[in-house]
Scaffold this active site. Structure first.
Site, PDB file in Angstrom:
ATOM      1  N   SER A 161      51.275  59.919  47.495  1.00 36.12           N
ATOM      2  CA  SER A 161      50.246  59.249  46.853  1.00 36.12           C
ATOM      3  C   SER A 161      49.303  59.914  47.422  1.00 36.12           C
ATOM      4  CB  SER A 161      49.511  57.242  48.138  1.00 36.12           C
ATOM      5  OG  SER A 161      49.703  57.419  49.646  1.00 36.12           O
ATOM      6  N   LYS A 199      45.678  58.654  54.309  1.00 31.90           N
ATOM      7  CA  LYS A 199      44.675  58.236  53.244  1.00 31.90           C
ATOM      8  C   LYS A 199      43.509  59.227  53.481  1.00 31.90           C
ATOM      9  CE  LYS A 199      47.244  55.245  50.937  1.00 31.90           C
ATOM     10  NZ  LYS A 199      48.942  56.396  51.657  1.00 31.90           N
TER      11      LYS A 199
END
Length: 240
Positions: A161, A199
């Site tokens: 991701s 993230k």
């Protein structure tokens, strides 16, 4: 034997990986080799793959791996690469609702050649969050000058991701331990005291957004009491 253009492209990709840890884009390769179209780059990469010099990694953007260099090349062979993001059995650490408590890093050498053995605290998901991080399993040697002051630990990345931020599955990220981060920082976040993920953090008023660097993943929004910052990315180590 490689053609001149094949050789030039292989060396360009190899040098870029050594410098940044991220393969160049097709536009950058086209410009570097003074080609008129990206189709020529595709043909060169295919030829290098067929000859066993290069490998494309499936399902990852801009993911190329140099497997070997020509024997007449005087450039350094592919090796482990430490990449700045601004720019060995240890004692065990603990992960719980209060956060990561890594063991103290060991220092080797002195002066400008000091090497810090940063404890690897387990795996961190760059994708779907995984359950609590593991205890320390190994160390990774890093130049002290790269880390700066403060306490640091390392995590092995699983998932894709964060590929558009240059973070690939299998990388080892170097984290400065802190409970604070600015909007836009890439952080280790602990969600609901048990889901750990890597993230980009965005502050949206009273809410916290955990943003992927891959359009295949959705941004997740949380209340501030659900997310605890465990550390901020300062670099990564990649083997290829």
């Amino acid at each position: 034997m490689l053609t001149r253009k094949q050789y030039e492209l292989l060396m360009f990709i190899h040098e870029r990986l050594r410098e940044t840890g991220v393969a160049p884009s097709f536009d950058e390769m086209k410009e570097a080799l003074d080609l008129r179209s990206k189709s020529g780059i595709h043909r060169l990469i295919t030829a290098l793959e067929e000859r066993g010099f290069l490998r494309r990694l499936a399902h990852r953007a801009r993911a190329l791996e140099v497997i070997k260099l020509p024997e007449n090349s005087n450039m350094p062979k592919p090796r482990a690469r430490t990449v700045s993001a601004a720019g060995h059995k240890p004692s065990l650490g603990v992960v719980d609702g209060g956060g990561i408590r890594p063991p103290h890093a060991k220092t080797i050498g002195s002066g400008s050649k000091k090497i810090i053995e940063v404890p690897i605290m387990g795996r961190i998901a760059a994708g779907t969050p995984i359950e609590a991080l593991q205890n320390a399993t190994d160390n990774v040697p890093v130049a002290e000058a790269m880390l700066g002051s403060g306490e640091h630990f390392a995590l092995e990345v699983t998932g894709d991701s964060m590929i558009n931020a240059g973070i690939l599955n299998g990388d080892t990220v170097l984290i400065h331990r802190t409970d604070d981060a600015s909007s836009g920082d890439i952080v280790v976040a602990l969600v609901d005291s048990h889901e750990a993920t890597l993230k980009r953090l965005r502050k949206r008023g009273s809410q916290i957004a955990l943003e992927a660097a891959n359009p295949a993943y959705e941004t997740r929004i949380f209340g501030p009491d659900r997310v605890k910052v465990q550390g901020r990315l300062v670099g990564l180590v990649r083997r290829y």
